[in-house]
Design a protein around this motif. Structure first.
Motif, PDB file in Angstrom:
ATOM      1  N   ARG A 114      -7.540 -26.800 -56.759  1.00  0.00           N
ATOM      2  CA  ARG A 114      -7.648 -27.566 -55.945  1.00  0.00           C
ATOM      3  C   ARG A 114      -6.225 -28.488 -56.035  1.00  0.00           C
ATOM      4  N   ASP A 115      -6.129 -28.987 -57.105  1.00  0.00           N
ATOM      5  CA  ASP A 115      -5.185 -30.366 -57.263  1.00  0.00           C
ATOM      6  C   ASP A 115      -3.610 -29.849 -57.144  1.00  0.00           C
ATOM      7  N   HIS A 116      -3.542 -28.278 -58.126  1.00  0.00           N
ATOM      8  CA  HIS A 116      -2.391 -27.470 -57.904  1.00  0.00           C
ATOM      9  C   HIS A 116      -1.856 -27.291 -57.032  1.00  0.00           C
TER      10      HIS A 116
ATOM     11  N   ASP B 243     -11.142 -30.437 -50.742  1.00  0.00           N
ATOM     12  CA  ASP B 243     -12.123 -30.690 -51.588  1.00  0.00           C
ATOM     13  C   ASP B 243     -13.318 -29.473 -50.445  1.00  0.00           C
TER      14      ASP B 243
ATOM     15  N   ASP C 171      -2.198 -28.234 -53.756  1.00  0.00           N
ATOM     16  CA  ASP C 171      -3.471 -29.179 -52.680  1.00  0.00           C
ATOM     17  C   ASP C 171      -4.348 -28.842 -51.291  1.00  0.00           C
TER      18      ASP C 171
ATOM     19  N   ASP D  88     -11.233 -26.881 -60.041  1.00  0.00           N
ATOM     20  CA  ASP D  88     -10.486 -28.251 -60.137  1.00  0.00           C
ATOM     21  C   ASP D  88      -8.683 -27.809 -59.814  1.00  0.00           C
TER      22      ASP D  88
END
Length: 231
Positions: A186-188, A193, A190, A183
């Motif tokens: 994925r955030d770091h 999902d 971009d 997670d």
């Protein structure tokens, strides 16, 4: 040219790559040239995959991007629980436990970390999230809908990446540990999902003077991993 001679030469070349490759756990700071990384990736792209789906996608860092990831990831793992996209082994038993134990003893022994030294053991574990000071890291993801077969194909790709790196004089460390915080990644980066994080590979040039790069793991004898059927 004699086909047998060609086959022997190729066999010896592959044998050398497999034998000399090792998991690098301390890198020099100097970066790998972009042209070399591209050559590496073009070789790895020849990896076979289920129905030629080629499910892998890589996020690769350099320079300030590597330093930012190193800093932010290390802070994150010290305050968040691990939650990998793919389940980690439930337990290690028998020969698998013994092989894992042997590797651990070699690793910690090379660093002079005594058995039971929890503080230094944890410090070495956290080195994974500092990327062993590598100037680059590759995060490998697969399409969620492809399930386990997409992950298997990415495993093949990782092996190709490691051998391609070795052929170009580049050292690497395949790291399942980086996939324990998908997670964050994925955030770091971009990352959509629908992508699942399989593993990371830190890479660069090895610090061969560091004791952690001096040991080599063993390989099991064929009779313990192969069952022949002849009738």
């Amino acid at each position: 040219m004699n086909p047998t001679s060609i086959g022997t030469d190729l066999h010896e070349a592959l044998n050398r790559l497999l034998t000399e490759r090792f998991t690098c756990r301390q890198f020099r700071p100097d970066p790998v040239a972009a042209t070399t990384i591209e050559r590496l990736l073009r070789l790895a792209q020849r990896t076979p995959s289920w129905c030629n789906t080629q499910p892998w996608h890589l996020h690769i860092t350099e320079g300030a991007a590597t330093e930012r990831l190193r800093t932010e990831l290390l802070a994150h793992v010290q305050s968040h629980p691990a939650s990998p996209d793919f389940p980690f082994p439930v337990q290690y038993t028998g020969a698998y436990r013994q092989r894992r134990r042997e590797c651990g003893l070699q690793l910690y022994g090379s660093l002079g970390i005594a058995k039971g030294d929890q503080e230094q053991t944890l410090r070495q574990l956290l080195r994974n999230f500092e990327l062993f000071d590598a100037p680059h890291v590759a995060i490998i993801t697969t399409e969620a809908d492809l399930g386990v077969y997409g992950a298997v194909d990415c495993g093949l790709y990782i092996n190709s990446f490691l051998l391609a790196a070795q052929s170009l004089g580049v050292a690497a460390a395949p790291q399942a540990s980086l996939a324990t915080y998908p997670d964050f990644l994925r955030d770091h980066f971009d990352i959509p999902d629908n992508r699942r994080v399989v593993a990371g590979i830190s890479f660069g040039y090895p610090d061969l003077d560091h004791p952690v790069n001096a040991f080599r793991t063993t390989r099991e004898e064929l009779e313990n991993v192969v069952t022949w059927h002849t009738a």
